[in-house]
Motif scaffolding. Structure first.
Motif, mmCIF file in Angstrom:
data_model
loop_
_atom_site.group_PDB
_atom_site.id
_atom_site.type_symbol
_atom_site.label_atom_id
_atom_site.label_comp_id
_atom_site.label_asym_id
_atom_site.label_seq_id
_atom_site.Cartn_x
_atom_site.Cartn_y
_atom_site.Cartn_z
ATOM 1 N N SER A 9 14.954 16.562 -70.959
ATOM 2 C CA SER A 9 14.051 17.566 -71.045
ATOM 3 C C SER A 9 12.701 17.053 -71.416
ATOM 4 N N GLY A 10 11.621 17.886 -71.508
ATOM 5 C CA GLY A 10 10.280 17.444 -71.602
ATOM 6 C C GLY A 10 9.577 18.602 -72.241
ATOM 7 N N GLY A 11 8.362 18.928 -71.813
ATOM 8 C CA GLY A 11 7.311 19.664 -72.185
ATOM 9 C C GLY A 11 6.518 20.098 -70.995
ATOM 10 N N ILE A 12 6.006 21.173 -71.075
ATOM 11 C CA ILE A 12 5.081 21.589 -69.993
ATOM 12 C C ILE A 12 3.965 20.633 -69.692
ATOM 13 N N ALA A 13 3.708 20.172 -68.343
ATOM 14 C CA ALA A 13 2.777 19.213 -67.909
ATOM 15 C C ALA A 13 3.166 17.609 -68.503
ATOM 16 N N SER A 14 4.405 17.331 -69.038
ATOM 17 C CA SER A 14 4.675 16.143 -69.698
ATOM 18 C C SER A 14 5.094 15.111 -68.507
ATOM 19 N N GLY A 15 5.664 15.666 -67.197
ATOM 20 C CA GLY A 15 5.997 14.834 -66.100
ATOM 21 C C GLY A 15 7.393 14.741 -65.942
ATOM 22 N N LYS A 16 8.027 15.789 -66.349
ATOM 23 C CA LYS A 16 9.502 15.796 -66.123
ATOM 24 C C LYS A 16 10.109 15.777 -64.669
ATOM 25 N N SER A 17 9.278 16.388 -63.850
ATOM 26 C CA SER A 17 9.577 16.414 -62.304
ATOM 27 C C SER A 17 9.475 14.981 -61.609
ATOM 28 N N THR A 18 8.590 14.231 -62.369
ATOM 29 C CA THR A 18 8.164 12.651 -61.704
ATOM 30 C C THR A 18 9.449 12.022 -62.032
ATOM 31 N N VAL A 19 10.105 12.140 -63.193
ATOM 32 C CA VAL A 19 11.330 11.222 -63.757
ATOM 33 C C VAL A 19 12.484 11.564 -63.036
ATOM 34 N N VAL A 20 12.549 13.096 -62.757
ATOM 35 C CA VAL A 20 13.676 13.524 -61.802
ATOM 36 C C VAL A 20 13.622 12.997 -60.439
ATOM 37 N N ALA A 21 12.466 12.991 -60.034
ATOM 38 C CA ALA A 21 12.219 12.538 -58.607
ATOM 39 C C ALA A 21 12.694 11.137 -58.607
ATOM 40 N N VAL A 22 12.440 10.105 -59.562
ATOM 41 C CA VAL A 22 12.852 8.755 -59.366
ATOM 42 C C VAL A 22 14.195 8.678 -59.704
ATOM 43 N N LEU A 23 15.029 9.330 -60.450
ATOM 44 C CA LEU A 23 16.430 9.476 -60.856
ATOM 45 C C LEU A 23 17.289 9.733 -59.476
ATOM 46 N N ARG A 24 16.355 10.832 -58.839
ATOM 47 C CA ARG A 24 17.268 11.243 -57.502
ATOM 48 C C ARG A 24 17.089 10.172 -56.372
ATOM 49 N N GLU A 25 15.957 9.261 -56.493
ATOM 50 C CA GLU A 25 15.869 8.254 -55.456
ATOM 51 C C GLU A 25 16.921 7.252 -55.808
ATOM 52 N N LEU A 26 17.275 7.051 -56.866
ATOM 53 C CA LEU A 26 18.296 6.084 -57.614
ATOM 54 C C LEU A 26 19.756 6.619 -57.213
ATOM 55 N N GLY A 27 19.424 7.761 -56.839
ATOM 56 C CA GLY A 27 21.079 8.182 -56.331
ATOM 57 C C GLY A 27 21.908 8.944 -57.528
ATOM 58 N N CYS A 28 20.985 9.380 -58.512
ATOM 59 C CA CYS A 28 21.641 9.833 -59.763
ATOM 60 C C CYS A 28 22.033 11.167 -59.469
ATOM 61 N N ALA A 29 23.220 11.814 -59.976
ATOM 62 C CA ALA A 29 23.487 13.312 -60.044
ATOM 63 C C ALA A 29 22.752 13.953 -61.082
ATOM 64 N N VAL A 30 21.868 14.826 -60.538
ATOM 65 C CA VAL A 30 20.932 15.620 -61.504
ATOM 66 C C VAL A 30 21.443 17.153 -61.292
ATOM 67 N N ILE A 31 21.754 17.753 -62.264
ATOM 68 C CA ILE A 31 21.992 19.263 -62.261
ATOM 69 C C ILE A 31 20.526 19.894 -62.932
ATOM 70 N N ASP A 32 19.938 20.797 -62.230
ATOM 71 C CA ASP A 32 18.768 21.519 -62.664
ATOM 72 C C ASP A 32 19.124 22.660 -62.988
ATOM 73 N N ALA A 33 18.971 22.780 -64.544
ATOM 74 C CA ALA A 33 19.146 24.212 -65.084
ATOM 75 C C ALA A 33 18.338 25.305 -64.456
#
Length: 231
Positions: A9-33
């Motif tokens: 989780s994060g907060g508005i404009a904290s950069g969560k989408s940036t972190v998710v993008a890196v995790l996806r690049e690493l091949g992680c399984a991400v479920i977006d609520a």
């Protein structure tokens, strides 16, 4: 092998989408609520029909989809309407999340990341997470990023930030913190370290033994898991 859940989780404009993008690049399984929340209210779905019964057709777009902005304006000012909407959508969101968790289990993933914007506000799902990760940035940086991203003035941006639980408060509940106050490369290095740590973990999902029966009785298993989550 073992598998466990990680809440993100994060907060508005904290950069969560940036972190998710890196995790996806690493091949992680991400479920977006958030993605699931939009899917379960598509036209002709059970939740869509129930929402129309309680909120009327005035919240519809021309293509029959729900106008999220119009609905958001209603529930923002009326807490009872927000609770009603949650009672309609949350069970459907949970069911879809469970289906996806089971899918990644069968595929043999080490861990699954549940990207849930209000994870720390609701607190209901945190007890099912082995780890919780907060994407953090300091308040001045958060304000500046939100103003730039959305073209807002300081007062309006501060109002949006103050409507959420402060990041410093969420930080107390997180088992891991990704500090996104700096540059993208610094954030990326933190995500890589977190990923390596999670890959080495020996912890496991509570339902691991039960899920072994998935092939023989997937329908019954989904029911049991859903009942466990919402009871």
């Amino acid at each position: 092998s073992t598998m466990f859940l990680v809440g993100l989780s994060g907060g508005i404009a904290s950069g969560k989408s940036t972190v998710v993008a890196v995790l996806r690049e690493l091949g992680c399984a991400v479920i977006d609520a958030d993605v699931i929340a939009r899917q379960v209210v598509q036209p002709h779905s059970k939740a869509h029909q129930q929402i129309l019964q309680h909120f009327g057709t005035e919240i519809l777009l021309e293509n029959g989809e729900i106008n999220r902005e119009a609905l958001g304006n209603i529930i923002f000012s009326q807490p009872e309407k927000r609770r009603l909407l949650n009672s309609i959508t949350h069970p459907e969101i949970l069911k879809e999340m469970l289906k996806q968790v089971l899918k990644y289990f069968v595929l043999g993933y080490r861990y699954v990341i549940l990207d849930i914007p209000l994870l720390f506000e609701t607190r209901g799902l945190t007890r099912f997470m082995k780890y919780t990760v907060l994407v953090y940035c300091d308040p001045p940086t958060q304000l500046a990023r939100l103003m730039k991203r959305n073209g807002l003035g300081a007062a309006e941006a501060e109002a949006r930030i103050s409507s959420q639980l402060p990041l410093d408060e969420k930080r107390k509940w997180a088992t891991h913190v990704i500090d996104n106050s700096g540059d993208r490369e610094g954030t990326r290095r933190q995500v890589l370290r977190l990923h390596a740590r999670l890959e080495d973990s020996l912890d496991f999902l509570w339902a691991r033994l039960v899920v072994g029966t998935a092939v023989a009785g997937l329908g019954g298993l989904v029911f049991l898991l859903l009942w466990h989550f919402i009871s």
